[in-house]
Enzyme design. Structure first.
Site, PDB file in Angstrom:
ATOM      1  N   LYS A 185       0.889  -1.178   0.000  1.00  7.72           N
ATOM      2  CA  LYS A 185       0.000   0.000   0.000  1.00  7.72           C
ATOM      3  C   LYS A 185       0.919   1.218   0.000  1.00  7.72           C
ATOM      4  O   LYS A 185       1.623   1.478   0.970  1.00  7.72           O
ATOM      5  CB  LYS A 185      -0.895  -0.041   1.243  1.00  7.72           C
ATOM      6  CG  LYS A 185      -1.507   1.287   1.655  1.00  7.72           C
ATOM      7  CD  LYS A 185      -2.589   1.767   0.714  1.00  7.72           C
ATOM      8  CE  LYS A 185      -3.223   3.074   1.172  1.00  7.72           C
ATOM      9  NZ  LYS A 185      -2.323   4.239   1.141  1.00  7.72           N
ATOM     10  N   ASN A 243       1.072   5.248  16.933  1.00  7.41           N
ATOM     11  CA  ASN A 243      -0.373   5.100  17.132  1.00  7.41           C
ATOM     12  C   ASN A 243      -1.012   4.219  16.080  1.00  7.41           C
ATOM     13  O   ASN A 243      -1.824   3.347  16.397  1.00  7.41           O
ATOM     14  CB  ASN A 243      -1.054   6.483  17.143  1.00  7.41           C
ATOM     15  CG  ASN A 243      -0.927   7.104  18.514  1.00  7.41           C
ATOM     16  OD1 ASN A 243      -0.688   6.402  19.509  1.00  7.41           O
ATOM     17  ND2 ASN A 243      -1.052   8.414  18.573  1.00  7.41           N
ATOM     18  N   GLU A 262       8.192  -0.629  12.199  1.00  4.76           N
ATOM     19  CA  GLU A 262       9.215   0.415  12.363  1.00  4.76           C
ATOM     20  C   GLU A 262       8.435   1.701  12.630  1.00  4.76           C
ATOM     21  O   GLU A 262       7.840   2.270  11.729  1.00  4.76           O
ATOM     22  CB  GLU A 262      10.064   0.492  11.095  1.00  4.76           C
ATOM     23  CG  GLU A 262      11.374   1.192  11.314  1.00  4.76           C
ATOM     24  CD  GLU A 262      11.319   2.634  10.857  1.00  4.76           C
ATOM     25  OE1 GLU A 262      11.031   3.485  11.736  1.00  4.76           O
ATOM     26  OE2 GLU A 262      11.550   2.903   9.669  1.00  4.76           O
ATOM     27  N   CYS A 297      12.281   9.257  10.908  1.00  4.49           N
ATOM     28  CA  CYS A 297      12.073   8.670  12.240  1.00  4.49           C
ATOM     29  C   CYS A 297      13.362   8.680  13.052  1.00  4.49           C
ATOM     30  O   CYS A 297      13.327   8.469  14.261  1.00  4.49           O
ATOM     31  CB  CYS A 297      11.607   7.234  12.120  1.00  4.49           C
ATOM     32  SG  CYS A 297      10.115   7.089  11.197  1.00  4.49           S
ATOM     33  N   GLU A 395       7.741  13.339  19.313  1.00  2.00           N
ATOM     34  CA  GLU A 395       8.544  13.504  18.101  1.00  2.00           C
ATOM     35  C   GLU A 395       7.999  14.704  17.308  1.00  2.00           C
ATOM     36  O   GLU A 395       6.807  14.761  17.006  1.00  2.00           O
ATOM     37  CB  GLU A 395       8.392  12.221  17.278  1.00  2.00           C
ATOM     38  CG  GLU A 395       9.254  12.138  16.072  1.00  2.00           C
ATOM     39  CD  GLU A 395       9.031  10.820  15.320  1.00  2.00           C
ATOM     40  OE1 GLU A 395       7.921  10.258  15.353  1.00  2.00           O
ATOM     41  OE2 GLU A 395       9.991  10.361  14.677  1.00  2.00           O
TER      42      GLU A 395
HETATM   43  C1  SIN Z   1      12.494   6.520   8.456  1.00  2.00           C
HETATM   44  O1  SIN Z   1      12.329   7.702   8.641  1.00  2.00           O
HETATM   45  O2  SIN Z   1      11.675   5.689   8.844  1.00  2.00           O
HETATM   46  C2  SIN Z   1      13.681   5.971   7.704  1.00  2.00           C
HETATM   47  C3  SIN Z   1      14.883   6.793   7.776  1.00  2.00           C
HETATM   48  C4  SIN Z   1      16.078   6.116   7.168  1.00  2.00           C
HETATM   49  O3  SIN Z   1      16.009   5.011   6.624  1.00  2.00           O
HETATM   50  O4  SIN Z   1      17.144   6.704   7.252  1.00  2.00           O
END
Ligand code: SIN
Length: 498
Positions: A185, A243, A262, A297, A395
């Site tokens: 998706k 979430n 992740e 992330c 975050e």
């Molecule tokens: C992410 O933001 O989930 C991945 C970042 C990355 O692979 O460097």
């Protein structure tokens, strides 16, 4: 302000459809959704608003393709992935343009993402022929035990918009290497990069039904529910917020799927007084914090600087941010683009205002860059941050750096570990004993020591705590898409026959 649509060398890579069973299709309902350029707000194009009945067809196609694909030789799958990798490299400029157009990141960053994304196909093409099992000394007399690694089955892959290519290839690469078939998706904000990848899969000769890419915007919750509950989907891999991960995990429990998540991070970035070169630490913090305008992330979110170097660090850091050039990603000399939508701008601004209201000082930024468009926020540096501020526990996912002063190693590690999540963490120190102490104590899945950039296909990517579980990339990534079967042979202990 603004730019016209990018000129693709190969115009057939821009596709306003979904890819199911080797064919480009629309929604049975005829519905579509619009995709807009985050820099200009202009319409890029439309994609099919698939519903559960459409996506069921994709799952059925992947199910039908699985028995044949699972029995292909690892070597054959390696060649397919290698061809797909090569097609990505051959079309790197067009893929980068699509990424910048729909995601907003500067073109140079988009080119970097294409290389990063393609590296997952290259890497897993090399893993595909090496799915080794073991021979195990049994503890029952006369028995012999071996194991075989087998593909888990049809995989549902759900990915975010911040890396429109790399998040998809990081999942499809190991899935195909293992012999799985997939229904991916794509994100509603960035479906066109994913579609271009599907077209390249087609050209690479990936058999029909093996890779399916489905699109949806308002139907995303029902499509997500189908993917996480359909009995033929044996594995779900998701990258996104904690979430949404919580909800999808609950849904996936109904049929006990293998899952890997992740999820969000809130990365601590620590600079100790004994840092070898403060300039390197400042550059590392800039690279980590402002990569993709803070929308990864693993971006530094809480920058902790020890008292002895705090003022100098803050001065140099703010100076570098002053040198950024904000604008649309296609424009010459731009270092940072827009964030993905206005909701993101508002969240960033809320974090800034909350910090200021609680005593933080603004070193630079702190305002929406509305003259550029509604999705632009001036890169911001805040000093004098404390743990009571929103940015400390949430975050930010945007271009705001909060600098927190600290006194001792114990204090800062406790602060770093106080988050509910634990994806990446970074620190700078020149003391080798401290390096091991702190690296071992940090409650995260990935640690950067004296570097702000840790993303590399060779290194396992994933988190602990509420950042999720499972590892992507590296020699471990393929394990998420395989099961281990043990085979026990009885009556094997006879002496040699005379
Ligand atoms: C992410 O933001 O989930 C991945 C970042 C990355 O692979 O460097």
């Amino acid at each position: 302000m603004g730019h016209s649509a990018p000129e693709l060398k190969d115009k057939s890579l821009f596709i306003e459809k979904s890819y199911i069973n080797g064919e480009w299709v629309g929604a049975q309902s005829g519905e579509t959704f619009e995709v807009h350029d985050p820099a200009t707000g202009k319409l890029i194009g439309t994609c099919p608003e698939l519903n559960t009945s459409d996506v069921t067809k994709a799952i059925e196609a992947a199910t039908a393709a699985f028995p044949t694909f699972r029995n292909t030789l690892g070597r054959e799958r390696a060649r397919m992935l290698r061809r797909w990798y090569q097609l990505m490299m051959d079309n790197a400029d067009d893929l980068a343009k699509l990424i910048t157009w729909e995601n907003g990141k500067p073109l140079a960053d988009a080119k970097g993402e294409v290389n990063y994304a393609a590296s997952f196909f290259e890497w897993f093409s090399e893993e595909a022929p090496r799915m080794y099992g073991d021979t195990i000394p049994a503890s029952v007399p006369g028995n012999r035990v071996i194991t075989m690694k087998q593909p888990v089955g049809v995989c549902g892959l759900i990915t975010p918009w911040n890396f429109p290519a790399a998040m998809i290839t990081r999942k499809i690469g190991p899935a195909l290497a293992a012999g799985c078939t997939v229904v991916a998706k794509s994100p509603a904000e960035t479906p066109f990069t994913a579609n271009a990848l599907a077209e390249l899969a087609h050209r690479a000769g990936i058999p029909k039904g093996v890779v399916n890419i489905v699109t949806a915007h308002k139907n995303t919750p029902e499509v997500g529910e189908l993917i996480t509950t359909h009995p033929e989907v044996r594995k779900v891999s998701f990258t996104g917020s904690t979430n949404v991960g919580r909800l999808l995990m609950k849904q996936a429990s109904s049929t006990i799927k293998k899952v890997s998540w992740e999820l969000g991070g809130n990365a601590p970035f620590i600079v100790f007084d004994d840092v070898e070169d403060l300039e390197v630490a400042v550059n590392g913090a800039i690279a980590s914090k402002f990569r993709s305008s803070g929308q990864t992330c693993v971006c530094a979110n809480r920058i902790y600087v020890q008292k002895g170097v705090y003022d100098e660090f803050a001065k140099r850091f703010a100076e570098k941010v002053k040198g950024f050039k904000l604008g649309a990603g296609f424009e010459e000399g731009i270092t940072h683009g827009p964030v993905i939508h206005e909701r993101a701008v508002n969240k960033v601004h809320e974090h800034v205002q909350d910090a200021i209201s609680k005593g933080a000082k603004l070193a630079i930024g702190g305002e929406k860059a509305s003259a550029l468009g509604p999705n632009f926020y001036n890169p911001t540096v805040l000093t004098g941050m404390t743990k009571e501020m929103l940015l400390a526990s949430e975050e930010t996912f945007g271009p705001v750096a909060g600098l927190f002063p600290f006194e001792t190693e114990k204090d800062v590690v406790d602060l770093a570990n106080s988050a509910e999540v634990g994806l990446a963490g970074y620190f700078f120190s020149g003391n080798v004993r401290r390096i091991f102490r702190v690296a071992e104590a940090m409650e995260v899945g990935m640690v950067g020591v004296n570097t702000g950039l840790i993303s590399d296909v060779a290194s396992p990517f994933g988190g602990v705590k509420q950042s999720g579980f499972g590892r992507e990339g590296s020699k471990y990534g393929i394990d998420e898409f395989t099961t281990i079967k043990s085979v026990t042979f009885g009556g094997m202990g006879e002496p040699l026959q005379a």
